[in-house]
Design a protein around this motif. Structure first.
Motif, short mmCIF file in Angstrom:
data_model
loop_
_atom_site.label_atom_id
_atom_site.label_comp_id
_atom_site.label_asym_id
_atom_site.label_seq_id
_atom_site.Cartn_x
_atom_site.Cartn_y
_atom_site.Cartn_z
N TRP A 251 32.11 38.31 26.60
CA TRP A 251 32.34 38.08 28.03
C TRP A 251 33.43 39.00 28.56
O TRP A 251 33.33 39.54 29.65
CB TRP A 251 32.72 36.62 28.25
CG TRP A 251 32.80 36.26 29.70
CD1 TRP A 251 33.90 36.32 30.48
CD2 TRP A 251 31.73 35.81 30.52
NE1 TRP A 251 33.61 35.94 31.74
CE2 TRP A 251 32.28 35.62 31.81
CE3 TRP A 251 30.39 35.55 30.32
CZ2 TRP A 251 31.52 35.18 32.87
CZ3 TRP A 251 29.64 35.11 31.39
CH2 TRP A 251 30.19 34.93 32.64
N ASP A 252 34.49 39.16 27.79
CA ASP A 252 35.62 39.95 28.24
C ASP A 252 35.47 41.44 27.94
O ASP A 252 36.33 42.22 28.34
CB ASP A 252 36.91 39.46 27.57
CG ASP A 252 37.42 38.20 28.22
OD1 ASP A 252 36.96 37.90 29.34
OD2 ASP A 252 38.26 37.52 27.61
N TYR A 254 34.93 45.19 28.04
CA TYR A 254 34.95 46.01 29.24
C TYR A 254 34.57 47.46 28.95
O TYR A 254 33.66 48.02 29.56
CB TYR A 254 36.34 45.95 29.87
CG TYR A 254 36.57 46.99 30.91
CD1 TYR A 254 35.89 46.92 32.13
CD2 TYR A 254 37.42 48.06 30.68
CE1 TYR A 254 36.07 47.90 33.08
CE2 TYR A 254 37.60 49.03 31.63
CZ TYR A 254 36.92 48.94 32.83
OH TYR A 254 37.09 49.91 33.78
N SER A 270 32.91 41.82 34.21
CA SER A 270 34.16 42.52 33.92
C SER A 270 34.14 43.91 34.52
O SER A 270 35.11 44.34 35.16
CB SER A 270 34.39 42.59 32.42
OG SER A 270 33.27 43.15 31.77
N GLN A 318 35.99 34.86 36.72
CA GLN A 318 35.64 35.47 35.43
C GLN A 318 36.11 34.61 34.27
O GLN A 318 35.48 34.56 33.22
CB GLN A 318 36.29 36.88 35.39
CG GLN A 318 36.56 37.43 34.02
CD GLN A 318 35.42 38.31 33.55
OE1 GLN A 318 34.39 38.39 34.19
NE2 GLN A 318 35.61 38.96 32.42
N THR A 319 37.24 33.90 34.44
CA THR A 319 37.78 33.10 33.33
C THR A 319 37.04 31.77 33.15
O THR A 319 37.07 31.22 32.06
CB THR A 319 39.26 32.73 33.57
OG1 THR A 319 39.66 33.24 34.81
CG2 THR A 319 40.13 33.25 32.46
#
Lengths: 343, 371
Positions: A251-252, A254, A270, A318-319
């Motif tokens: 998910w994070d 980039y 992201s 996003q979190t």
């Protein structure tokens, strides 16, 4: 409270030490929570105030304008064309891209990684087990940036890490390739084997006594049945931890999505957020005309009430999935601990 | 019913700590083992730790495959057969219950993987529960972690007998229980074994247990079988010094001596040997069991008494001390008075004779005719 013995806790010196420890730990907690708090505070700050060089701890007049604007921005319902054009697609497109990639990675990676770890821990014997273990965790020792370019070439000409597919010997035809570049699979496939999760699973499987598996073998269970019926139910907490870590990392991620995605409607959140941020901070251009146009649109956006506050809102959005994932996994983690007994 | 035969089994250990990146370290765990276990017989396997007795069991169960040699079940070669298909029941030292399944789930796993009907499963579990005693039903509803050691052990044994195995394999099943419970469980297991009449291999490091459980006893050392036989065989005619020292508590006293023309001398004390013990002249070692001594004899050798261990329940005491520098225990009457030095004479009819160097037996008394 394993840190502090229960016996003698009422003695004055112990009590003082206890409170020192509590204060120290509270400081640690505050240190971790502060960035999060700052994001929330900034997200309810008016746009002009957010741009001021003095940091804003809590705005004088909190406003939800940024949240409303971001909602309009992400659903592309804003009347303001400048705001509307900041993002080329509604936010849910990016969100679903991210979700698809993260869940798909989980779905493929967890079985692959855990079965590999199980095989390495319980089925492989002798020197072979040691060598394959070293081979698997050896991938941890190569930084991701080092393999960035070969990996990129590989997504262009899967499975060849070369600028172009090699020719089939004796002919002029290249080998058939699979172009996964610019598709979600370019993110999913490299994540299928996760060396860190492998280590996590292997560490857990090593703690399962061999005798349990041998007992199941004597009972007549096939190797896969033993894994499914005996080992897997014991390992739920590890699966919870592994899936949370894996979800978070996909998910994070980039840099890699930035490298492999070209089509704007395929990028994950992201990258989308970072693109948006870039438009705020590097409003530079080669021609004066363009620059003027950009400045004008920036001003317009700012007047509409959007600056850093909007980015903070997006950051919070996003979190949220990671947070939800954590809550789900935590439930299984606790259940697993209850089941196995804390010893 | 099943008879098991092991032919020339060699097994090189490959557990994690034995493995390096290039190969193995250490000796083979089983070194050319030949052994026959008769149908319906209970065979105890004893030996010091690390002698390969658990490996022997695993080879029979198929959990480890031998590097060479054959495992024969009732005339059929089972060497390459998977443990899943051998139909053995095994009880492990750490019980090895499935931690996420309740007692009943532990018992039912066998039926699940063999696609047996629900009715058969229920009937078998019920029959087993009846066999295991009145309160066994209570254990079936509990997660293993909530059970005590003895209860876990009962569930483990039930899991082993619920499927009607061809052979029982027990790997130190009661070593983790406390002394009193161990005593009781030992009797229970013995009762169950007699009831079933199934071929059983019982591994233990406790010779009392081995004597109690086994029709025959195997003594192992460093991957070799030293001797197979009944307790009397092992006790009265051991195959070598190791077996003589391993079997019997308190242990046999081994004292250097010299034989000269029908006379034997320990240090400076001399005795006449009985005429039926014909040994060549030279240095030997004499092995004397605790009950093979006569106390307070006129022609005896002096023994420095260290202490006297009295066992009131047996109406006996052990006089523990040293004869000619060798550690010696002697059976005495329970009221034997404490003294610094006493004079003792071996009963030469019961004594064992060994080489001065090495482990070879020169003479044993043989099993006495009790009846």
């Amino acid at each position: 409270m394993a840190l502090f013995p229960k016996v003698g806790r009422n003695q004055p010196r112990m009590r003082a030490a206890w409170w020192v420890l509590v204060i120290f730990l509270c400081g640690g907690v505050a240190l971790h929570l502060f960035p999060f708090f700052y994001m929330i505070a900034l997200s309810v700050t008016p746009a002009h105030e957010a741009l001021s060089p003095t940091p804003v701890i809590w705005p004088k007049e909190p406003t939800l304008a940024a949240w409303r604007l971001v909602f309009e921005l992400t659903t592309r319902t804003s009347m303001d064309t400048a705001v509307r054009d900041l993002m080329s697609f509604p936010f849910y497109v990016y969100l679903s891209n991210s979700l698809f990639m993260a869940l798909m990675t989980l779905l493929i990676s967890l079985p692959v990684t855990s079965l590999a770890a199980y095989a390495n821990s319980k089925l492989q014997r002798g020197p072979m087990a040691r060598w394959s273990f070293l081979f698997f965790i050896g991938t941890l020792m190569v930084p991701g940036v080092v393999t960035l370019i070969p990996s990129f070439l590989m997504t262009r000409n899967f499975p060849f890490p070369l600028p172009s597919a090699p020719l089939i010997p004796g002919t002029d035809d290249p080998f058939p390739i699979l172009r996964i570049w610019d598709t979600p699979w370019a993110v999913i496939i490299p994540g299928v084997f996760n060396a860190f999760n492998f280590l996590l699973f292997k560490g857990f499987f090593d703690t399962i006594p061999d005798s349990i598996i041998q007992a199941a073998r004597v009972d007549g269970g096939s190797e896969f049945n033993i894994f499914r019926r005996i080992v897997f139910p014991m390992s739920i907490p590890v699966y919870a931890v592994a899936s949370w870590l894996q979800f978070g990392s996909v998910w994070d991620s980039y840099l890699w999505p930035l490298v492999v995605f070209q089509t704007p409607d395929r990028i994950p959140t992201s990258v989308a957020i970072s693109n948006l941020m870039n438009r705020f901070i590097q409003a530079g251009s080669t021609s004066a005309q363009q620059a003027a146009a950009q400045t004008a649109s920036m001003r317009e956006i700012l007047e509409a009430g959007l600056s850093w506050n909007g980015l903070m809102v997006l950051g919070l959005l996003q979190t949220i999935p990671i947070f939800i994932m954590f809550i789900i996994c935590r439930e299984y983690l606790m259940r697993g601990i209850r089941l196995r007994g804390l010893k | 019913m099943t008879q098991i035969e092991l032919r020339n089994i060699v097994k090189q250990y490959d557990s994690q700590d034995q493995v390096t990146l290039t190969g193995y370290k250490g000796e083979p765990a089983l070194n050319r083992i030949n052994l026959t276990i008769n149908d319906g017989e209970t065979l105890s396997v004893v030996g010091p730790s690390g002698c390969g007795k658990s490996t022997l069991l695993k080879v029979i169960a198929g959990l480890e495959y031998p590097n060479s040699g054959q495992v024969i079940y009732s005339g059929h070669d089972f060497t390459e057969i998977k443990p899943q298909d051998r139909g053995v029941g095994m009880v492990f030292q750490d019980y090895a219950l499935y931690p996420t399944r309740k007692g009943r789930g532990n018992l039912s796993y066998f039926f699940e993987v063999h696609q047996r009907t629900e009715e058969e499963e229920q009937a078998r579990i019920k029959a087993t529960a009846d066999l295991m005693g009145v309160d066994f039903d209570l254990l079936l509803g509990q997660i293993p972690d909530t059970l005590s050691g003895g209860q876990k052990q009962r569930v483990a044994i039930a899991r082993c007998i619920v499927r009607d195995p061809n052979i029982f394999l027990m790997d130190e099943p009661i070593v983790n229980l406390d002394a009193k419970l161990r005593e009781r469980t030992r009797i229970e297991i013995k009762k169950l074994l007699r009831q079933f009449g199934i071929t059983t291999i019982y591994v233990t490091h406790d010779q009392q247990e081995a004597i109690f459980m086994g029709d025959r006893i195997v003594v192992m050392r460093k991957g070799n079988i030293e001797q197979v036989g009944t307790f009397d065989d092992l006790y009265y005619s051991p195959a070598n010094l190791f077996v003589a020292q391993f079997i019997g508590t308190p242990p046999i006293a081994v004292i250097p001596a010299v034989i000269e023309n029908g006379q034997i001398a320990i240090e400076t004390t001399r005795w006449m040997l009985p005429p039926d013990i014909a040994l060549p002249n030279g240095a030997v070692r004499v092995g004397v069991r605790p009950e093979g001594w006569r106390l307070d004899t006129d022609d005896g050798i002096s023994m420095a008494v260290r202490h006297i261990e009295r066992i009131p329940t047996e109406r006996a005491a052990f006089v523990i001390g040293a004869v000619a520098g060798a550690h010696t225990s002697i059976v005495a009457p329970v009221d034997y008075p404490m003294r610094e030095v006493t004079r003792v004479t071996p009963d030469w009819e019961q004594a064992l004779f060994f080489e001065a160097e090495g482990e070879t037996v020169l003479h044993t008394p043989g099993v006495p005719d009790l009846f």
